[in-house]
Write a protein that holds these residues in place. Sequence first.
Motif, PDB file in Angstrom:
ATOM      1  N   MET A 194       0.658  -1.316   0.113  1.00  0.00           N
ATOM      2  CA  MET A 194      -0.028  -0.091  -0.073  1.00  0.00           C
ATOM      3  C   MET A 194       0.778   1.166  -0.233  1.00  0.00           C
ATOM      4  N   ARG A 195       0.282   2.367  -0.209  1.00  0.00           N
ATOM      5  CA  ARG A 195       0.986   3.757   0.051  1.00  0.00           C
ATOM      6  C   ARG A 195       0.166   4.432   1.074  1.00  0.00           C
ATOM      7  N   LEU A 196       1.270   5.423   1.643  1.00  0.00           N
ATOM      8  CA  LEU A 196       0.539   6.071   2.912  1.00  0.00           C
ATOM      9  C   LEU A 196       0.831   7.772   2.514  1.00  0.00           C
ATOM     10  N   ILE A 197      -0.253   8.519   2.885  1.00  0.00           N
ATOM     11  CA  ILE A 197      -0.121   9.936   3.066  1.00  0.00           C
ATOM     12  C   ILE A 197       0.070  10.150   4.569  1.00  0.00           C
ATOM     13  N   GLY A 198       1.026  10.857   5.144  1.00  0.00           N
ATOM     14  CA  GLY A 198       0.784  11.243   6.443  1.00  0.00           C
ATOM     15  C   GLY A 198       1.748  10.336   7.166  1.00  0.00           C
ATOM     16  N   PRO A 199       1.721   9.977   8.380  1.00  0.00           N
ATOM     17  CA  PRO A 199       0.374  10.428   9.386  1.00  0.00           C
ATOM     18  C   PRO A 199       0.381  11.823   9.707  1.00  0.00           C
ATOM     19  N   ASN A 200      -0.409  12.404  10.662  1.00  0.00           N
ATOM     20  CA  ASN A 200      -0.219  13.694  11.022  1.00  0.00           C
ATOM     21  C   ASN A 200      -0.404  14.678  10.157  1.00  0.00           C
ATOM     22  N   CYS A 201      -1.569  14.632   9.184  1.00  0.00           N
ATOM     23  CA  CYS A 201      -1.745  15.430   8.212  1.00  0.00           C
ATOM     24  C   CYS A 201      -2.961  15.772   7.623  1.00  0.00           C
TER      25      CYS A 201
END
Lengths: 481, 481
Positions: free
Chosen positions: A125-132
């Motif tokens: 998978m791909r991930l944007i973030g965390p804390n965003c």
Amino acid sequence: MVSSLDFFFNPQSVAVVGASRNPAKVGYALLRNLKLFYRGRLYPINPHADEILGLKCYPNLKSVPDDIDVAVIAVPAPKVLDVAEDAGQKGVKGLIVISGGFKEVGPEGAKLESRLVEIIKKYGMRLIGPNCVGVYVPKTGMNTLFLPPEKQGFPKHGFIAFISQSGAFGSAVLDWAAMRGIGISKFVSYGNKADVSDDELLYYFRDDPDTKVILMYIECVEDGRKFFRALRGVTPYKPVVILKSGRTEAGARAAASHTGALAGSDVVYNAAFKQAGVVRAYGMEDLFDIAIALGLQPPARGDRVAVLTVGGGSGVMAADALSDLGLKVPRLSSNTIEKLRRVLLPIASPYNPIDVTGSATDEHLVEAVEILLRSNEVDVIMWLPYYITPGITGELNKKFLDRVRKVMKELDYVVPIVGVATGGKYTAKYAKEAEDMGIPMYLSPERAAKAIKALVSYGQWLKRVGTYEEYVEKYRKEVGI
Amino acid sequence: MVSSLDFFFNPQSVAVVGASRNPAKVGYALLRNLKLFYRGRLYPINPHADEILGLKCYPNLKSVPDDIDVAVIAVPAPKVLDVAEDAGQKGVKGLIVISGGFKEVGPEGAKLESRLVEIIKKYGMRLIGPNCVGVYVPKTGMNTLFLPPEKQGFPKHGFIAFISQSGAFGSAVLDWAAMRGIGISKFVSYGNKADVSDDELLYYFRDDPDTKVILMYIECVEDGRKFFRALRGVTPYKPVVILKSGRTEAGARAAASHTGALAGSDVVYNAAFKQAGVVRAYGMEDLFDIAIALGLQPPARGDRVAVLTVGGGSGVMAADALSDLGLKVPRLSSNTIEKLRRVLLPIASPYNPIDVTGSATDEHLVEAVEILLRSNEVDVIMWLPYYITPGITGELNKKFLDRVRKVMKELDYVVPIVGVATGGKYTAKYAKEAEDMGIPMYLSPERAAKAIKALVSYGQWLKRVGTYEEYVEKYRKEVGI
């Protein structure tokens, strides 16, 4: 060319994990904004609700009877890992983790973040973030901003991509852009950048047909070498404008306590930006002033600027502002001065600044711009039309731009045009009209001069890396000159 | 104390010589604007009309059956001398000569101008102009601007006096100020300054109870010694902010062809401004940003700035912007840090910048400002409230300002407060509310930092000339602290 990140900006289906019925919760605001904006299939996930905002609710990701492109996650940090596992098993392509409580809070959070990254790698998978704050895409309605439309404005579709390391600043800027009528192609706030990072986004936006200019707000960069390699790979084809904060001792101290990372020496950043063809901005207005010029006009082939003004005082201020930035306001040849003298009023000043005076009509500006364009003595034209002048009509923009286009078609070089319109409502209306026609317009000569400086610097860079002709060809095709 | 210039700004009766029935003429627009705004007795003068815009018309000044304070003159230059003779014989107090065609057009015009000055001296009259836009006074409605309200906005009454050497720039600035909601006490464009000059206006505005800050746009000064003596006589009591153009070689060249006068070396101007306590501005927005801060807040006793922010990124940019201008963003004492830590959230940063974070409530900002004010460790507070934050309510401004006032009453020093509100409509509404309550609010930390720099410089100047305490006492009385 569609990069592997495309599903984040144009997902077919989105799940909101942590969707809530409580209007005070982020999980409510997220779902509400997506419901208002997003045009794909939307699934709230909450084990304690059957329905939220009229949408059928599911207890977990796996129980959704559909493929899910993106899961937006707003549950407490320790629970995020279980959700990520679920998402992996479900075959979700990407996660946007809004929740804080990771690296930014200390060693415990950093451990959680490492485990989160392990999970997404395991499942591909791909991930944007965390804390965003995540992403906002006017064209597809993908929107993970969690402030309600009553408080937060959402800008229209436009040609500017904006990457912000700060979620709060990013949201405030979008809010301002909405009020100012500035369009955005795509916005990303990536928070802790645990996976998707600056370099990947740069390549993605380089190849994104909706994006003409890439803006970044950054406080620190983890892998400097990778970042600057990406910049070097992008700037020959699309301008990148960066607002880098933490430039000073006090700023760096503040950045360290904000992001937990050291900002690094600004001397090093500055040298690297120069070597990578980055245009540097020093504030929000600066960032967008520059972006609008780079998006609407071609880069300049040199640094000689002609000032064509209806107001003498503003001409003086324009000459000062351009000189302050190291740009030239050259004397014109006697041949060009003579040609100008022939078409202008006797009281006009045919030197540079060319002051057509407050007694001028539309035709004086139109004839003068043709002479300047054909002279081959200047590389940029700053025009200050003063729409409120009695002899200037509501037809000026059209007449002026028609003439510019007609003449420019015949020339084997291009001359960018940047305007100044100081004034109130009447002036603002015509300034907006000019900008909609493709000429960037600024409130003051000082701001226009900064935009011109960016066109000049970027032109120099393209010439240095050998893509100037190709870039200008593309511009000519786009605007039909 | 009422100066001899007062009748120009508050005349009992005004005649418009050259009043016209033709809407394309300046003499029509002048009369129309005066009729719309002016609350005294108004007389159009035109030998070929009985009535214009419903007002009885007179063939010449002498035939008006009333005393005339000010004659506004818009007839061709050669006819102005006869009108001036007439006015002298009639006992008119002052002339505002809008007409051009004098010194600015060459030796012939200069001769006309000398004869005009002889006439006004002979009769003991005063003269604003020629070749000018004249005056605008919202409070009395005296208004000699000749652009129609359909094109030109007219600002409301406020505390800023604005003197402009350029009529076109002056009009454009008023137009902008009207749109932005910025108030003006009095505006003067004096054109060729044949009689009423900078120094006299400076003294007049120093003693004008409606004016708190004096702004000037100038390109050149004829009698430098007189001008700087006047500045030196005014700045210990009221701030003077000057936008001087023609600073660069190209700018000076442009100024010379605009006003026919040499601009002089900027090094000389700069030194003289410094020795006279002038705050220098470098553009229109700069000029008014500074004026608003100087008008609403007391000057600073030192250069130590605390940044109190809801957004971490903006705090970093604020620290950068303040440092860029040579201002200090000092570390706080461990005692103050401890006090802040006690009232703020665990995730907040109690250092300087003080970052209360996006999870903060009104109370966090209110408690923090009290601690900062009492600490005696800072001289200015820059606050960045981020009104859109979920925990911040619509009551914040009131709560914050009430606390500031309450604490400031108990202190034997004052600490100016300057705000930043980056955002769209919701934010702008609350920023305006704060400004109406007395805290200047800016769109970006960079602009706020420039305003703070002006408060610091002006405070240093007042301390140097010994009027700081007196000035602050007056401020305290005015705002009731």
